[in-house]
Design a protein around this motif. Sequence first.
Motif, PDB file in Angstrom:
ATOM      1  N   TYR A 263       0.828  -1.203   0.000  1.00 19.21           N
ATOM      2  CA  TYR A 263       0.000   0.000   0.000  1.00 19.21           C
ATOM      3  C   TYR A 263       0.863   1.253   0.000  1.00 19.21           C
ATOM      4  N   LYS A 264       1.844   1.279   0.873  1.00 17.60           N
ATOM      5  CA  LYS A 264       2.707   2.461   0.980  1.00 17.60           C
ATOM      6  C   LYS A 264       3.533   2.669  -0.281  1.00 17.60           C
ATOM      7  N   GLU A 265       3.988   1.578  -0.883  1.00 15.53           N
ATOM      8  CA  GLU A 265       4.819   1.706  -2.085  1.00 15.53           C
ATOM      9  C   GLU A 265       4.009   2.163  -3.292  1.00 15.53           C
ATOM     10  N   VAL A 266       2.771   1.706  -3.405  1.00 13.60           N
ATOM     11  CA  VAL A 266       1.909   2.185  -4.490  1.00 13.60           C
ATOM     12  C   VAL A 266       1.699   3.687  -4.345  1.00 13.60           C
ATOM     13  N   LYS A 267       1.412   4.152  -3.115  1.00 11.29           N
ATOM     14  CA  LYS A 267       1.171   5.578  -2.888  1.00 11.29           C
ATOM     15  C   LYS A 267       2.418   6.417  -3.151  1.00 11.29           C
ATOM     16  N   ALA A 268       3.598   5.851  -2.832  1.00 15.71           N
ATOM     17  CA  ALA A 268       4.841   6.586  -3.076  1.00 15.71           C
ATOM     18  C   ALA A 268       5.097   6.774  -4.560  1.00 15.71           C
ATOM     19  N   GLN A 269       4.624   5.822  -5.377  1.00 12.68           N
ATOM     20  CA  GLN A 269       4.805   5.922  -6.832  1.00 12.68           C
ATOM     21  C   GLN A 269       3.784   6.874  -7.442  1.00 12.68           C
ATOM     22  N   LYS A 270       2.496   6.584  -7.218  1.00 16.50           N
ATOM     23  CA  LYS A 270       1.405   7.402  -7.757  1.00 16.50           C
ATOM     24  C   LYS A 270       0.261   7.362  -6.742  1.00 16.50           C
ATOM     25  N   LYS A 271       0.061   8.457  -6.066  1.00 11.27           N
ATOM     26  CA  LYS A 271      -0.914   8.472  -4.985  1.00 11.27           C
ATOM     27  C   LYS A 271      -2.326   8.164  -5.462  1.00 11.27           C
ATOM     28  N   TYR A 272      -2.657   8.552  -6.686  1.00 11.30           N
ATOM     29  CA  TYR A 272      -4.026   8.382  -7.169  1.00 11.30           C
ATOM     30  C   TYR A 272      -4.358   6.939  -7.541  1.00 11.30           C
ATOM     31  N   VAL A 273      -3.348   6.077  -7.689  1.00 11.62           N
ATOM     32  CA  VAL A 273      -3.610   4.679  -8.041  1.00 11.62           C
ATOM     33  C   VAL A 273      -4.181   3.977  -6.808  1.00 11.62           C
ATOM     34  N   LYS A 274      -5.380   3.441  -6.934  1.00 15.27           N
ATOM     35  CA  LYS A 274      -6.040   2.786  -5.812  1.00 15.27           C
ATOM     36  C   LYS A 274      -5.457   1.381  -5.590  1.00 15.27           C
ATOM     37  N   PHE A 275      -5.394   0.978  -4.332  1.00 13.36           N
ATOM     38  CA  PHE A 275      -4.998  -0.388  -3.978  1.00 13.36           C
ATOM     39  C   PHE A 275      -6.198  -1.081  -3.379  1.00 13.36           C
ATOM     40  N   GLY A 276      -6.589  -2.207  -3.962  1.00 15.61           N
ATOM     41  CA  GLY A 276      -7.761  -2.930  -3.495  1.00 15.61           C
ATOM     42  C   GLY A 276      -7.455  -4.391  -3.251  1.00 15.61           C
ATOM     43  N   ILE A 277      -8.174  -4.980  -2.301  1.00 16.01           N
ATOM     44  CA  ILE A 277      -8.045  -6.409  -2.003  1.00 16.01           C
ATOM     45  C   ILE A 277      -9.436  -7.017  -1.988  1.00 16.01           C
ATOM     46  N   SER A 278      -9.532  -8.237  -2.527  1.00 16.83           N
ATOM     47  CA  SER A 278     -10.789  -8.973  -2.552  1.00 16.83           C
ATOM     48  C   SER A 278     -10.615 -10.277  -1.771  1.00 16.83           C
ATOM     49  N   PRO A 279     -10.730 -10.224  -0.437  1.00 13.16           N
ATOM     50  CA  PRO A 279     -10.500 -11.422   0.363  1.00 13.16           C
ATOM     51  C   PRO A 279     -11.687 -12.376   0.340  1.00 13.16           C
ATOM     52  N   PHE A 280     -11.490 -13.565   0.865  1.00 17.92           N
ATOM     53  CA  PHE A 280     -12.591 -14.490   1.105  1.00 17.92           C
ATOM     54  C   PHE A 280     -13.653 -13.755   1.915  1.00 17.92           C
TER      55      PHE A 280
END
Length: 517
Positions: A263-280
């Motif tokens: 999550y932190k690394e995605v935001k450091a690259q491009k803050k607007y890119v959303k990070f999502g998880i689809s758990p059980f």
Amino acid sequence: MKSSVKILKNRLLALCCCSLFLFYSCGTKKAAVDTTVVKPMRPQVMKEFRAAWIASVANINWPSKPGLPVATQQKEAIAMLDFLKKNNFNAVIFQVRPQADALYKSTLEPWSYFLTGTAGKAPDPVYDPLNFWIEAAHDRGMELHIWINPYRAHHSSAKAVSKVSLVSKKPELMVKLKDGQWWMDPSKKGTQDHVSAVVKDLVKRYDIDGVHFDDYFYPYESYNGGEDFPDQESWARYQKSGGQLPKKDWRRDNVNTFVERIYKEVKAQKKYVKFGISPFGIWRPGFPASIEGMDQYDQLYADAKLWLNKGWIDYFAPQLYWKINDLPHSFPLLLGWWASENTMNRHLWPGMNVGLGGDDQNTDEIVNQVMISRAMLPQSAGTIHWSIDGLLKSEKLTKGLLDGPYKKQALVPASPWLNELLPAAPIVETTNQQGQVRISWTHPNEKEVFRWVVYYQYGKTWNYTILNRKDRFLLKSSLAELLPGQKAGTARAGLNRVAVTAIDRTGNESVYKEIVF
């Protein structure tokens, strides 16, 4: 008759579940008397995340077979995207890394077997499928989220392990499961570093809108014949180094550390890119009290509740693949529980199983699930459909959605924790052209705009059209516009007001300025 009774029961149960959720959410305090003077409000555009998963593993969705000609691959992709656009979807969850491989140009992992039929072999003629999907999706006004399986290194449907596979290239990270799959050991620093490098590479080089993980963390026990995950060497090394956590907590900590890092690394690259998880869909049996089923906390070592509580995601899509009246796994009861755990107010967009068949009962079930989600989560509505095949193969279901909850276009809800700065307003002009009004616009920073909304009023009735990034005008009749079902000569008054707004990558809408005729 029986079918009608079942559908009616289903609807009544859905209504009761929504009522109970609202009761517990609002508490039992007396309602305050609202003395606010109601003022006319500007027209509102619907906001709802509407997505479909498109799987590449085992060629479930795309491409339909490994080794298809490039032109056929592209034709299949366009057909899927055109279908989604026609039915008012606004996002795609596209699997680009099914087994530590790539459906895109990568220096870190080999070309996917599921793309060309040979691991490591590029398409011929060479093209970048991910770039193709991104551009085609954006041209149709849809977000594209890349779906990654972080730990799976070889799927049994890909036949033998190849020399270019990560299983062969990085054997020190791998364990073999009894069903023929290979898994990267989540506890190893090399695993976390490699997957991190893959994610950062994708975020940096591609114009994506989101990064998406599904439910495969430590593997399901059935993948290893019901036996424990074979990480004895890693566990022994951890204990020898002085580690104090019990084994199950150690495994969960490995995954938690990784999720927070990504999550932190995605935001450091491009803050607007959303990070999502689809758990059980079930965190643990008994949460809420009547729920039964698999314990992902204890079997997949996925503390999905923690990730949601901590806000290590931008959207959360628990796989609620059960029916409304499936009491041990009830869709609304589970959704209500996950909503109660959404303490950081992230997007909660449940995953739904649309592949149960295209009959009337299934259509009614899915439409009801969409409506329940809207009622429970009015601040950020949305659902993800597993998978696109269930929609493509069921004309009745697709028609039920388009005639019902998806009748009007919708924008992806904004993510204010990522960006609250509104885009600049477009500069709008209108000209009369033989009974039509041409509404055209320009923008001082077109690169920041992802979509446009054109609002228009006939008489006292407002409506809107959502247009895509490359659109710059819309023609509307200056005379009366017929509404659905109206006969010629019975339409209301002519066009009298219009407005155009700009929408940025995180869903923020620019200032609204009306033009009055």
